[in-house]
Scaffold this motif. Structure first.
Motif, mmCIF file in Angstrom:
data_model
loop_
_atom_site.group_PDB
_atom_site.id
_atom_site.type_symbol
_atom_site.label_atom_id
_atom_site.label_comp_id
_atom_site.label_asym_id
_atom_site.label_seq_id
_atom_site.Cartn_x
_atom_site.Cartn_y
_atom_site.Cartn_z
ATOM 1 N N GLN A 59 0.820 -1.215 0.000
ATOM 2 C CA GLN A 59 0.000 0.000 0.000
ATOM 3 C C GLN A 59 0.855 1.266 0.000
ATOM 4 N N ASP A 60 2.095 1.177 0.471
ATOM 5 C CA ASP A 60 2.997 2.334 0.436
ATOM 6 C C ASP A 60 3.466 2.656 -0.982
ATOM 7 N N LEU A 61 3.479 1.663 -1.862
ATOM 8 C CA LEU A 61 4.122 1.817 -3.173
ATOM 9 C C LEU A 61 3.316 2.679 -4.140
ATOM 10 N N LYS A 62 2.012 2.504 -4.154
ATOM 11 C CA LYS A 62 1.050 3.337 -4.904
ATOM 12 C C LYS A 62 1.066 3.188 -6.426
ATOM 13 N N PHE A 63 2.222 2.882 -7.025
ATOM 14 C CA PHE A 63 2.344 2.997 -8.483
ATOM 15 C C PHE A 63 3.133 1.800 -9.012
ATOM 16 N N GLY A 64 2.478 0.997 -9.868
ATOM 17 C CA GLY A 64 3.137 -0.159 -10.446
ATOM 18 C C GLY A 64 2.888 -0.259 -11.942
ATOM 19 N N VAL A 65 3.512 -1.264 -12.566
ATOM 20 C CA VAL A 65 3.375 -1.494 -14.001
ATOM 21 C C VAL A 65 2.952 -2.936 -14.230
ATOM 22 N N ILE A 66 2.017 -3.144 -15.153
ATOM 23 C CA ILE A 66 1.622 -4.474 -15.580
ATOM 24 C C ILE A 66 1.924 -4.602 -17.069
ATOM 25 N N LEU A 67 2.616 -5.684 -17.443
ATOM 26 C CA LEU A 67 3.053 -5.898 -18.821
ATOM 27 C C LEU A 67 2.432 -7.167 -19.378
ATOM 28 N N HIS A 68 1.649 -7.030 -20.455
ATOM 29 C CA HIS A 68 1.092 -8.166 -21.197
ATOM 30 C C HIS A 68 1.979 -8.424 -22.408
ATOM 31 N N TRP A 123 -7.024 -1.887 -2.374
ATOM 32 C CA TRP A 123 -7.463 -2.115 -3.751
ATOM 33 C C TRP A 123 -6.469 -1.484 -4.721
ATOM 34 N N GLU A 124 -6.593 -1.906 -5.974
ATOM 35 C CA GLU A 124 -5.684 -1.458 -7.037
ATOM 36 C C GLU A 124 -6.461 -1.397 -8.349
ATOM 37 N N THR A 125 -6.424 -0.262 -9.007
ATOM 38 C CA THR A 125 -6.996 -0.152 -10.349
ATOM 39 C C THR A 125 -5.931 -0.501 -11.375
ATOM 40 N N ASN A 126 -6.254 -1.444 -12.281
ATOM 41 C CA ASN A 126 -5.342 -1.742 -13.384
ATOM 42 C C ASN A 126 -5.924 -1.153 -14.663
ATOM 43 N N ILE A 127 -5.140 -0.256 -15.271
ATOM 44 C CA ILE A 127 -5.588 0.576 -16.382
ATOM 45 C C ILE A 127 -4.456 0.673 -17.402
ATOM 46 N N THR A 128 -4.812 0.753 -18.676
ATOM 47 C CA THR A 128 -3.789 0.863 -19.714
ATOM 48 C C THR A 128 -3.521 2.321 -20.091
ATOM 49 N N ILE A 129 -2.250 2.627 -20.335
ATOM 50 C CA ILE A 129 -1.907 3.943 -20.878
ATOM 51 C C ILE A 129 -2.151 3.962 -22.382
ATOM 52 N N THR A 130 -2.147 2.793 -23.000
ATOM 53 C CA THR A 130 -2.495 2.657 -24.408
ATOM 54 C C THR A 130 -3.968 2.271 -24.503
ATOM 55 N N SER A 131 -4.442 1.977 -25.705
ATOM 56 C CA SER A 131 -5.857 1.636 -25.878
ATOM 57 C C SER A 131 -6.127 0.157 -25.628
ATOM 58 N N SER A 132 -5.088 -0.612 -25.282
ATOM 59 C CA SER A 132 -5.259 -2.047 -25.100
ATOM 60 C C SER A 132 -4.179 -2.573 -24.165
ATOM 61 N N TRP A 133 -4.392 -3.780 -23.659
ATOM 62 C CA TRP A 133 -3.411 -4.392 -22.772
ATOM 63 C C TRP A 133 -2.154 -4.817 -23.526
ATOM 64 N N LYS A 164 -8.462 8.080 -3.034
ATOM 65 C CA LYS A 164 -9.565 7.161 -2.734
ATOM 66 C C LYS A 164 -9.088 5.866 -2.071
ATOM 67 N N GLY A 165 -7.773 5.764 -1.833
ATOM 68 C CA GLY A 165 -7.253 4.642 -1.062
ATOM 69 C C GLY A 165 -6.645 3.527 -1.867
ATOM 70 N N GLY A 166 -6.446 3.721 -3.179
ATOM 71 C CA GLY A 166 -5.964 2.631 -4.019
ATOM 72 C C GLY A 166 -4.554 2.818 -4.527
ATOM 73 N N ASN A 167 -4.103 1.817 -5.284
ATOM 74 C CA ASN A 167 -2.851 1.872 -6.043
ATOM 75 C C ASN A 167 -3.192 1.935 -7.520
ATOM 76 N N LEU A 168 -2.296 2.504 -8.308
ATOM 77 C CA LEU A 168 -2.440 2.535 -9.762
ATOM 78 C C LEU A 168 -1.469 1.536 -10.381
ATOM 79 N N LEU A 169 -2.006 0.570 -11.124
ATOM 80 C CA LEU A 169 -1.202 -0.392 -11.887
ATOM 81 C C LEU A 169 -1.399 -0.052 -13.357
ATOM 82 N N LEU A 170 -0.392 0.566 -13.950
ATOM 83 C CA LEU A 170 -0.483 1.084 -15.314
ATOM 84 C C LEU A 170 0.065 0.057 -16.296
ATOM 85 N N GLY A 171 -0.683 -0.188 -17.381
ATOM 86 C CA GLY A 171 -0.306 -1.266 -18.276
ATOM 87 C C GLY A 171 -0.094 -0.871 -19.724
ATOM 88 N N TRP A 172 0.743 -1.675 -20.394
ATOM 89 C CA TRP A 172 0.933 -1.629 -21.844
ATOM 90 C C TRP A 172 1.602 -2.926 -22.267
#
Length: 479
Positions: A46-55, A314-324, A348-356
């Motif tokens: 919960q301290d980290l707040k910002f991550g990356v998800i790679l497909h 909680w963590e929202t996983n969202i893409t910076i591009t238009s797709s995973w 709002k209490g979450g982390n952001l997991l940004l994907g591309w």
């Protein structure tokens, strides 16, 4: 003893993504883990707040949607000039073309770190069953194709090592369904949906083989690749049966027209998997997505942000591009968009997991370089208001979002600037007023700014050398 919290997750409109119907509603309940090592890891996460998800997988070769085009449901938009069976054969064969000769995980990790990211989630296997690690359970893997003689053919190993060296938490994405496995999609029968395609009651030994296969593969990922902090399990329909109409309704089945979900148990024995996972990786977070219970250590709304603040992890996983996954000529969102949703999510209490998705050659798409660089620059100056923070009861006023330090001694205001507009002479917000006679510090400069109170509103006067310039947001600290 589990502490059970029940709340309704009201999701905002989905953010810009490919039209798809594979997104399930997040769980509406949460259970805190009882294991003290898991609780400690959760606090660190919960301290980290910002991550990356790679497909990254064979779907990258032609630049198509990951896995879903071989699913027999009606919504995926596949090439209809081919029969369904011919399409699946073509898709499986992409493994013979996947040869990422420019793969450089150290550069990936460096870019991610410079963007301000603190943890990684990497797709060790997506629903199509192609393994991005050197599994002994299947021949369908990157170490068996044209990339097999490359010194870094076992890509999961080198990705994890590179990100670990940058000080990041490591998350292993793993798909519970495996459409390439004959114990999930059996060639004796059609594959009309995402679910297993045979009668489990008639072939219980076959399903047991699949459960053992899943257990063994997860054991490989967690036993052969160094320290792993998160087991991020996708494919929430592989789960215990939804026994009531209310459960189906809450999970979004009826609303999304998912009548094809069968009322039978597709459970892969999560208690057995979690026990093994924590023997191999003490304290590991297990995230059995969208399946409420002790094996969903944090919730994961996908491509959307909850409308209200949530006080459990909680963590929202969202893409910076238009797709995973990778597409040519990607539509890429701006650094303004990333920073604005990050401020909202964290408040709002979450982390952001940004994907591309990386390219077929093994590089990050060129299109994302500039926005990531801009995000990193902003985070370097203003990260104090993001990292390691916790929520305030009053967390938002218009486009200004509020957080606090863990010890409660500082409050932070993140005032978002509309893209295309310049920094004004003054900024205002209501609520979270500084203490009488207190100071407001502009975090990016470290200097105090003039302010006054007008009724229930704070009016901050900005330095003259900033007025008229551009910034995604200005962050302030105060007592």
């Amino acid at each position: 003893m589990f502490k059970k919290i029940i709340l309704i997750l009201l999701l905002a409109f989905p953010l810009l993504v490919d039209a798809q119907e594979d997104i399930y509603n997040p769980s509406k309940e949460y259970e805190y883990p009882s294991d003290p090592l898991v609780r400690d890891k959760l606090e660190q996460w919960q301290d980290l707040k910002f991550g990356v998800i790679l497909h990254w997988g064979i779907y990258t070769v032609p630049g198509i949607q990951e896995s879903w085009l071989i699913c027999g449901e009606s919504w995926p938009k596949r090439d209809t000039t081919m029969t369904y069976e011919a399409y699946k054969k073509w898709y499986w064969g992409l493994a013979d073309q996947f040869n990422p000769t420019k793969f450089n995980p150290e550069k990936w990790a460096e870019i991610s770190k410079n963007t301000g990211m603190k943890y990684l989630v990497f797709t060790t296997k997506h629903h199509d069953g192609f393994n991005m690690f050197d599994t002994k359970q299947s021949d369908y893997k990157i170490t068996n194709g044209p990339f097999k003689n490359n010194p870094k053919a076992d890509v999961t190993k080198y990705i994890f090592e590179a990100y670990r060296k940058q000080g990041m938490m490591i998350g292993a994405y793993f798909s519970k369904p495996d459409w390439h496995s004959q114990d999930f999609w059996w060639d004796r029968f059609p594959t009309p949906s995402r679910n297993i395609n045979y009668d489990m009651a008639k072939y219980p030994q076959k399903w047991q083989k699949f459960k053992d296969f899943t257990y063994n593969q997860i054991g490989e990922v967690l036993g052969n690749y160094g320290k792993v902090d998160i087991l991020w399990l996708d494919g929430g329909w592989v789960r215990p049966a939804l026994k009531t109409e209310l459960a189906r309704e809450e999970w979004g089945m009826n609303k999304r027209g998912r009548a094809n979900y069968p009322n039978f148990n597709q459970e892969v024995d999560m208690p057995r998997i979690a026990k093994m996972a924590r023997e191999k990786q003490p304290g590991i977070l297990v995230v059995d997505r969208t399946v409420h219970g002790p094996y969903e250590n944090y919730r994961t709304p996908e491509q959307s942000i909850p409308k209200e603040q949530i006080k459990t992890p909680w963590e929202t996983n969202i893409t910076i591009t238009s797709s995973w996954s990778y597409r040519q000529k990607e539509k890429v969102k701006s650094s303004y968009w990333v920073i604005h949703i990050m401020a909202e999510i964290v408040a709002k209490g979450g982390n952001l997991l940004l994907g591309w998705g990386p390219t077929p050659e093994g590089e990050f798409p060129k299109e994302i370089e500039q926005p990531l660089k801009e995000v990193g620059a902003w985070m370097k100056e203003n990260g104090e208001a993001i990292y390691g923070t916790r929520i305030l009861d009053f967390y938002n006023d218009g486009t200004t979002w509020f957080t606090r330090s863990k010890d409660g001694k500082k409050k932070y205001a993140i005032a978002c600037i509309t893209e295309g507009e310049s920094i004004p002479a003054t900024l205002k917000w209501k609520g979270n007023l500084p203490a009488k006679g207190g100071k407001i510090r502009l975090i990016s400069t470290g200097k105090n700014v003039d302010w006054k109170q007008e009724g229930d509103e704070v009016v901050v006067s900005l330095p003259k050398d900033l007025i008229g310039k551009k910034s995604q947001a200005l962050a302030f600290s105060f007592n």
